[in-house]
Each structure stands twice: as C-alpha cells, then as structure tokens.
Design a protein around this motif. Structure first.
Motif: not given
Length: 173
Positions: A85-94
């Motif tokens: 799973i990739d976090h588009i905004d690079c924020d792993p808490w979002n």
C-alpha cells in the motif's frame, strides 16, 4: 468489517462492539467493550532516532496489522503477495481512502520523498566534478541521464524521466 468501522473523514479505524464469542470470558468481554468499543483502533508508531512518522498498527487476535492494509481490504480487493500500500502524500498516518493505493515495491519506492542526505534538495541530482549528474532508478537499475551545468537542469532531466518511467508514482520532491 466484523471488528471495525471506518471513519472516512479522519482516515482511521474505529473498534466496533464485539460479541461475547470473541472472548474467553464474560468479564473480558464486558471490560473490553467498555474500554475500547467506539474508540479509534491502533497505535501510531514513531521512529524518534530518525524523527520519522512510521505507520499505524492494530493489535488483533495476537497479531499486529498495518491499519492501511486493513482499510484497503475493507473497501477493495485482498492484497496479494508482492503488493504493498502506497501513501500518495507520503504520510504513513494519513489512511484516508483517497490517499492510499495498491503498488508494487518499485512503484512504492518511486513515490519516496527526498532524503535528508541529499545535498542539493533536488531528487536525482549529484555533483560530478564541476557539473551535476542526473540519474534515475527503474527496472532495478540506475540509469544515467547526463551531465548538466546547473543542479536545476539536472533535476529537470530527472523529473521528465520520472514521469516517463514511474507515471502516477513519480515524485519530484
């Protein structure tokens, strides 16, 4: 869906009331539901040595799970081997659904932010004598893009190559 509801606005899992059959005793059942039901699930991990936000973990049935993986599978398909799973905004808490997407390891790595070790503040750029080298990694190999007079020109070459080879997963910064 048996254990959680999803708060789409906040991008987090909420514990549901759980039935007595999930527990070994009536006392544990009552205590757990009183303490945790309708509250956010998971713990935010933080790497204090590097000052990085890690991810949200949920402890369930004696095992730790990444919240973003649970959320993905609640609303999409099962995550197969070799997929992440990739976090588009690079924020792993979002963990909002609009911010997570299925990706290969290579695609996920393409979407990484600039590292603190980067001397120029520009992705894909390094010094080479009195000029600036542009390079990009794809298909498991580093590809040389050329030498440039300015770091900005080298970065522009990197950005064009990133869009061509990484598509929607390209990150310039």
């Amino acid at each position: 869906h048996e254990f959680f509801t999803y708060d789409a606005e906040a991008g987090r899992l909420i514990w549901k009331h759980r039935p007595e059959s999930h527990f070994t005793s009536a006392r544990i059942f009552k205590t757990w539901n009183k303490k945790w039901a309708l509250k956010p699930a998971g713990n935010h991990a933080f790497d204090s040595r590097r000052g990085l936000r890690m991810r949200v973990y949920v402890w369930l049935s004696g095992k730790n799970y990444c919240a973003h993986r649970i959320i993905w599978e609640m609303f999409n398909s099962r995550i197969t081997d070799r997929m992440e799973i990739d976090h588009i905004d690079c924020d792993p808490w979002n963990n909002r659904l609009s911010n997570i997407r299925l990706a290969t390891r290579s695609q996920n790595n393409s979407n990484k932010r600039l590292t603190a070790a980067n001397k120029f503040g520009l992705k894909g750029v390094s010094a080479h004598r009195s000029r600036f080298r542009a390079e990009i990694r794809f298909a498991g190999t580093i590809h040389y893009l050329g030498l440039f007079d300015t770091p900005e020109a080298a970065h522009e070459a990197y950005v064009l190559a990133a869009i061509e080879h990484h598509g929607a997963f390209a990150r310039a910064k």
